[in-house]
Scaffold this motif. Structure first.
Motif, short mmCIF file in Angstrom:
data_model
loop_
_atom_site.label_atom_id
_atom_site.label_comp_id
_atom_site.label_asym_id
_atom_site.label_seq_id
_atom_site.Cartn_x
_atom_site.Cartn_y
_atom_site.Cartn_z
N ASP A 23 11.92 51.61 -20.49
CA ASP A 23 13.01 52.16 -19.68
C ASP A 23 13.28 51.32 -18.44
OD1 ASP A 23 14.93 54.17 -18.99
OD2 ASP A 23 13.50 54.84 -17.47
N ARG A 24 12.25 50.91 -17.73
CA ARG A 24 12.45 50.16 -16.48
C ARG A 24 13.01 48.77 -16.75
NH1 ARG A 24 8.29 51.15 -11.86
NH2 ARG A 24 10.19 50.62 -10.81
N GLN A 25 12.65 48.15 -17.86
CA GLN A 25 13.16 46.83 -18.19
C GLN A 25 14.65 46.88 -18.48
OE1 GLN A 25 8.99 45.92 -20.29
NE2 GLN A 25 10.72 45.43 -21.49
N LYS A 26 15.13 47.97 -19.03
CA LYS A 26 16.54 48.09 -19.39
C LYS A 26 17.44 48.15 -18.17
CE LYS A 26 15.53 50.30 -23.77
NZ LYS A 26 15.53 51.55 -24.50
N GLY A 27 16.89 48.44 -17.00
CA GLY A 27 17.66 48.46 -15.78
C GLY A 27 17.98 47.08 -15.24
N ILE A 28 17.35 46.06 -15.78
CA ILE A 28 17.58 44.69 -15.34
C ILE A 28 18.88 44.19 -15.98
CG2 ILE A 28 16.68 42.34 -15.32
CD1 ILE A 28 13.87 43.60 -15.61
N SER A 29 19.75 43.61 -15.15
CA SER A 29 21.02 43.13 -15.71
C SER A 29 20.76 42.02 -16.74
CB SER A 29 21.92 42.60 -14.59
OG SER A 29 21.33 41.51 -13.95
N LYS A 30 21.55 42.01 -17.77
CA LYS A 30 21.48 41.05 -18.88
C LYS A 30 20.17 41.15 -19.66
CE LYS A 30 24.58 37.82 -16.67
NZ LYS A 30 24.80 36.46 -16.21
N TRP A 31 19.48 42.27 -19.58
CA TRP A 31 18.24 42.46 -20.33
C TRP A 31 18.59 43.04 -21.69
CZ3 TRP A 31 13.32 41.11 -19.22
CH2 TRP A 31 12.33 41.60 -20.06
N ASP A 32 18.09 42.43 -22.74
CA ASP A 32 18.35 42.93 -24.09
C ASP A 32 17.01 43.15 -24.78
OD1 ASP A 32 19.41 43.69 -26.48
OD2 ASP A 32 20.44 41.80 -26.88
N GLN A 33 16.54 44.38 -24.77
CA GLN A 33 15.25 44.72 -25.36
C GLN A 33 15.24 44.46 -26.86
OE1 GLN A 33 12.57 45.56 -23.57
NE2 GLN A 33 11.33 45.55 -25.41
N LYS A 34 16.37 44.59 -27.51
CA LYS A 34 16.44 44.39 -28.95
C LYS A 34 16.09 42.95 -29.33
CE LYS A 34 19.68 48.09 -29.69
NZ LYS A 34 21.03 48.48 -30.00
N VAL A 35 16.45 42.00 -28.48
CA VAL A 35 16.12 40.60 -28.74
C VAL A 35 14.61 40.41 -28.70
CG1 VAL A 35 16.29 38.25 -27.84
CG2 VAL A 35 18.31 39.70 -27.90
N LEU A 36 13.94 41.02 -27.72
CA LEU A 36 12.49 40.91 -27.63
C LEU A 36 11.79 41.58 -28.81
CD1 LEU A 36 11.50 41.45 -23.90
CD2 LEU A 36 11.19 39.43 -25.29
N GLU A 37 12.33 42.69 -29.26
CA GLU A 37 11.72 43.41 -30.37
C GLU A 37 11.78 42.58 -31.66
OE1 GLU A 37 13.81 47.13 -30.48
OE2 GLU A 37 12.79 47.87 -28.69
N GLN A 38 12.75 41.69 -31.77
CA GLN A 38 12.90 40.87 -32.97
C GLN A 38 12.06 39.60 -32.91
OE1 GLN A 38 17.10 40.23 -33.09
NE2 GLN A 38 17.56 42.33 -33.71
N GLN A 39 11.48 39.29 -31.76
CA GLN A 39 10.69 38.07 -31.60
C GLN A 39 9.25 38.28 -32.05
OE1 GLN A 39 12.31 35.24 -30.60
NE2 GLN A 39 14.06 36.63 -30.69
N THR A 40 8.61 37.20 -32.41
CA THR A 40 7.19 37.24 -32.72
C THR A 40 6.48 36.18 -31.89
OG1 THR A 40 7.48 35.70 -34.55
CG2 THR A 40 7.51 38.05 -35.09
N ALA A 41 5.20 36.39 -31.68
CA ALA A 41 4.41 35.44 -30.90
C ALA A 41 3.03 35.35 -31.52
CB ALA A 41 4.32 35.88 -29.45
N LEU A 42 2.47 34.16 -31.48
CA LEU A 42 1.12 33.94 -31.96
C LEU A 42 0.27 33.53 -30.77
CD1 LEU A 42 -1.00 33.51 -34.22
CD2 LEU A 42 -0.15 31.16 -34.39
N VAL A 43 -0.75 34.32 -30.49
CA VAL A 43 -1.66 34.01 -29.40
C VAL A 43 -2.99 33.64 -30.03
CG1 VAL A 43 -2.78 34.87 -27.31
CG2 VAL A 43 -0.48 35.65 -27.90
N LEU A 44 -3.36 32.39 -29.88
CA LEU A 44 -4.63 31.93 -30.44
C LEU A 44 -5.72 32.09 -29.38
CD1 LEU A 44 -3.48 28.66 -32.22
CD2 LEU A 44 -3.99 30.86 -33.25
N GLY A 45 -6.74 32.82 -29.74
CA GLY A 45 -7.84 33.04 -28.81
C GLY A 45 -7.49 34.10 -27.79
#
Length: 64
Positions: A23-45
């Motif tokens: 909810d708090r992130q959505k208050g930031i202008s030009k923030w698109d939570q849907k883009v982040l939800e579609q991303q993946t990340a690999l953290v090694l270690g």
């Protein structure tokens, strides 16, 4: 017109939906939570630094 207090400015940025963890992130202008939800990340270690990075990515909603 009265100047808003700092707390009023901050709380007016988001919709105050306690059921929405992003909810708090959505208050930031030009923030698109849907883009982040579609991303993946690999953290090694997940030692000292990797654990913090993995935690931050999860809190942002990456890949949720």
């Amino acid at each position: 017109m009265e100047e808003k207090t700092f707390h009023e400015k901050i709380t007016s940025l988001h919709a105050n939906d306690p059921s929405d963890p992003f909810d708090r992130q959505k208050g930031i202008s030009k923030w698109d939570q849907k883009v982040l939800e579609q991303q993946t990340a690999l953290v090694l270690g997940v030692g000292g630094l990797g654990c913090t990075v993995a935690f931050a990515l999860a809190r942002l909603g990456v890949g949720c």
